[in-house]
Design a protein around this motif. Structure first.
Motif, PDB file in Angstrom:
ATOM      1  N   HIS A  26      68.175 104.811  34.863  1.00 30.28           N
ATOM      2  CA  HIS A  26      68.197 105.110  36.297  1.00 30.28           C
ATOM      3  C   HIS A  26      67.041 106.001  36.760  1.00 30.28           C
ATOM      4  N   ALA A  27      65.894 105.874  36.137  1.00 33.02           N
ATOM      5  CA  ALA A  27      64.744 106.692  36.538  1.00 33.02           C
ATOM      6  C   ALA A  27      64.365 106.427  37.991  1.00 33.02           C
ATOM      7  N   ASP A  28      64.426 105.161  38.412  1.00 31.50           N
ATOM      8  CA  ASP A  28      64.106 104.846  39.804  1.00 31.50           C
ATOM      9  C   ASP A  28      65.113 105.469  40.763  1.00 31.50           C
ATOM     10  N   ASP A  29      66.371 105.509  40.359  1.00 28.86           N
ATOM     11  CA  ASP A  29      67.399 106.130  41.199  1.00 28.86           C
ATOM     12  C   ASP A  29      67.152 107.632  41.328  1.00 28.86           C
ATOM     13  N   SER A  30      66.735 108.261  40.238  1.00 30.07           N
ATOM     14  CA  SER A  30      66.415 109.691  40.285  1.00 30.07           C
ATOM     15  C   SER A  30      65.278 109.950  41.253  1.00 30.07           C
ATOM     16  N   LEU A  31      64.293 109.066  41.252  1.00 33.36           N
ATOM     17  CA  LEU A  31      63.164 109.213  42.165  1.00 33.36           C
ATOM     18  C   LEU A  31      63.623 109.072  43.623  1.00 33.36           C
ATOM     19  N   VAL A  32      64.516 108.143  43.892  1.00 27.57           N
ATOM     20  CA  VAL A  32      65.066 107.990  45.248  1.00 27.57           C
ATOM     21  C   VAL A  32      65.758 109.285  45.676  1.00 27.57           C
ATOM     22  N   ILE A  33      66.537 109.875  44.793  1.00 25.34           N
ATOM     23  CA  ILE A  33      67.226 111.134  45.092  1.00 25.34           C
ATOM     24  C   ILE A  33      66.208 112.214  45.459  1.00 25.34           C
ATOM     25  N   CYS A  34      65.143 112.316  44.681  1.00 27.99           N
ATOM     26  CA  CYS A  34      64.146 113.357  44.931  1.00 27.99           C
ATOM     27  C   CYS A  34      63.315 113.072  46.175  1.00 27.99           C
ATOM     28  N   HIS A  35      63.031 111.801  46.434  1.00 24.22           N
ATOM     29  CA  HIS A  35      62.330 111.445  47.674  1.00 24.22           C
ATOM     30  C   HIS A  35      63.136 111.908  48.881  1.00 24.22           C
ATOM     31  N   ALA A  36      64.409 111.572  48.896  1.00 22.92           N
ATOM     32  CA  ALA A  36      65.236 111.819  50.080  1.00 22.92           C
ATOM     33  C   ALA A  36      65.808 113.226  50.136  1.00 22.92           C
ATOM     34  N   LEU A  37      66.523 113.629  49.109  1.00 24.01           N
ATOM     35  CA  LEU A  37      67.206 114.919  49.155  1.00 24.01           C
ATOM     36  C   LEU A  37      66.249 116.081  48.945  1.00 24.01           C
ATOM     37  N   GLY A  38      65.177 115.836  48.193  1.00 20.83           N
ATOM     38  CA  GLY A  38      64.171 116.874  47.978  1.00 20.83           C
ATOM     39  C   GLY A  38      63.048 116.817  48.986  1.00 20.83           C
ATOM     40  N   GLN A  39      63.121 115.819  49.860  1.00 20.10           N
ATOM     41  CA  GLN A  39      62.118 115.630  50.909  1.00 20.10           C
ATOM     42  C   GLN A  39      60.704 115.600  50.344  1.00 20.10           C
ATOM     43  N   ARG A  40      60.570 114.868  49.213  1.00 23.32           N
ATOM     44  CA  ARG A  40      59.253 114.718  48.582  1.00 23.32           C
ATOM     45  C   ARG A  40      58.952 113.236  48.411  1.00 23.32           C
ATOM     46  N   ARG A  41      58.585 112.608  49.519  1.00 25.73           N
ATOM     47  CA  ARG A  41      58.240 111.179  49.459  1.00 25.73           C
ATOM     48  C   ARG A  41      56.967 110.940  48.675  1.00 25.73           C
ATOM     49  N   ASP A  42      56.221 111.994  48.397  1.00 24.09           N
ATOM     50  CA  ASP A  42      55.001 111.867  47.614  1.00 24.09           C
ATOM     51  C   ASP A  42      55.256 111.939  46.108  1.00 24.09           C
ATOM     52  N   ALA A  43      56.516 112.106  45.710  1.00 24.25           N
ATOM     53  CA  ALA A  43      56.850 112.148  44.283  1.00 24.25           C
ATOM     54  C   ALA A  43      56.611 110.786  43.650  1.00 24.25           C
ATOM     55  N   THR A  44      56.100 110.806  42.431  1.00 24.14           N
ATOM     56  CA  THR A  44      55.822 109.559  41.713  1.00 24.14           C
ATOM     57  C   THR A  44      56.731 109.349  40.513  1.00 24.14           C
ATOM     58  N   ALA A  45      57.427 110.389  40.084  1.00 29.78           N
ATOM     59  CA  ALA A  45      58.349 110.281  38.953  1.00 29.78           C
ATOM     60  C   ALA A  45      59.364 111.411  39.028  1.00 29.78           C
ATOM     61  N   ALA A  46      60.547 111.141  38.480  1.00 30.54           N
ATOM     62  CA  ALA A  46      61.591 112.160  38.415  1.00 30.54           C
ATOM     63  C   ALA A  46      62.347 112.000  37.106  1.00 30.54           C
ATOM     64  N   VAL A  47      62.542 113.097  36.412  1.00 36.92           N
ATOM     65  CA  VAL A  47      63.275 113.111  35.145  1.00 36.92           C
ATOM     66  C   VAL A  47      64.418 114.099  35.288  1.00 36.92           C
ATOM     67  N   MET A  48      65.631 113.630  35.035  1.00 38.22           N
ATOM     68  CA  MET A  48      66.775 114.546  35.053  1.00 38.22           C
ATOM     69  C   MET A  48      66.699 115.390  33.784  1.00 38.22           C
ATOM     70  N   THR A  49      66.601 116.694  33.950  1.00 34.12           N
ATOM     71  CA  THR A  49      66.431 117.584  32.805  1.00 34.12           C
ATOM     72  C   THR A  49      67.683 118.369  32.461  1.00 34.12           C
ATOM     73  N   GLY A  50      68.666 118.339  33.346  1.00 31.21           N
ATOM     74  CA  GLY A  50      69.893 119.072  33.072  1.00 31.21           C
ATOM     75  C   GLY A  50      70.864 118.983  34.229  1.00 31.21           C
ATOM     76  N   PHE A  51      72.023 119.542  33.991  1.00 30.39           N
ATOM     77  CA  PHE A  51      73.049 119.643  35.029  1.00 30.39           C
ATOM     78  C   PHE A  51      74.093 120.620  34.551  1.00 30.39           C
ATOM     79  N   ASP A  52      74.838 121.126  35.500  1.00 26.73           N
ATOM     80  CA  ASP A  52      75.968 121.983  35.187  1.00 26.73           C
ATOM     81  C   ASP A  52      77.062 121.683  36.198  1.00 26.73           C
ATOM     82  N   HIS A  53      78.046 122.522  36.266  1.00 29.40           N
ATOM     83  CA  HIS A  53      79.161 122.275  37.179  1.00 29.40           C
ATOM     84  C   HIS A  53      78.778 122.431  38.651  1.00 29.40           C
ATOM     85  N   GLU A  54      77.586 122.968  38.912  1.00 33.60           N
ATOM     86  CA  GLU A  54      77.146 123.193  40.289  1.00 33.60           C
ATOM     87  C   GLU A  54      76.107 122.200  40.791  1.00 33.60           C
ATOM     88  N   ALA A  55      75.241 121.675  39.904  1.00 38.19           N
ATOM     89  CA  ALA A  55      74.091 120.913  40.392  1.00 38.19           C
ATOM     90  C   ALA A  55      73.451 120.065  39.304  1.00 38.19           C
TER      91      ALA A  55
END
Length: 104
Positions: A26-55
């Motif tokens: 789901h690398a492309d899905d991660s990029l969509v999340i970062c484009h929209a929720l992170g407001q970084r349409r200029d992002a070219t890649a996104a790697v999920m590096t971690g998570f916890d009970h909050e985020a």
């Protein structure tokens, strides 16, 4: 018990499994999340590096380098199934935001 941390913790195998799945399938899905929720349409890649009970946490490649983005869950997350449901909800929210504000 005073000072006792009752925050849900994820085991190393759960974290590794979720990260492998997200970054492998789901690398492309991660990029969509970062484009929209992170407001970084200029992002070219996104790697999920971690998570916890909050985020969820991503390393995002943008023109100036790699930045960390952290997105809070919209629901309680205490197990792997909860993480899956929360990531899907995050992705759907991101899709809806991108459709509502097309890039010009």
């Amino acid at each position: 018990m005073a000072g006792h941390d009752t925050t849900p913790q994820f085991t190393e195998d759960v974290v590794a499994g979720v990260l492998a799945h997200m970054n492998g399938d789901h690398a492309d899905d991660s990029l969509v999340i970062c484009h929209a929720l992170g407001q970084r349409r200029d992002a070219t890649a996104a790697v999920m590096t971690g998570f916890d009970h909050e985020a969820a946490i991503f390393d995002v490649t943008v023109p100036e380098g790699v930045v960390e983005m952290r997105f809070e869950w919209d629901r309680p997350v205490v197990n792997r199934t909860d993480v899956r449901m929360a990531v899907v909800a995050m992705f759907r929210d991101a899709q809806a935001r991108l459709e509502a504000t097309p890039e010009r």
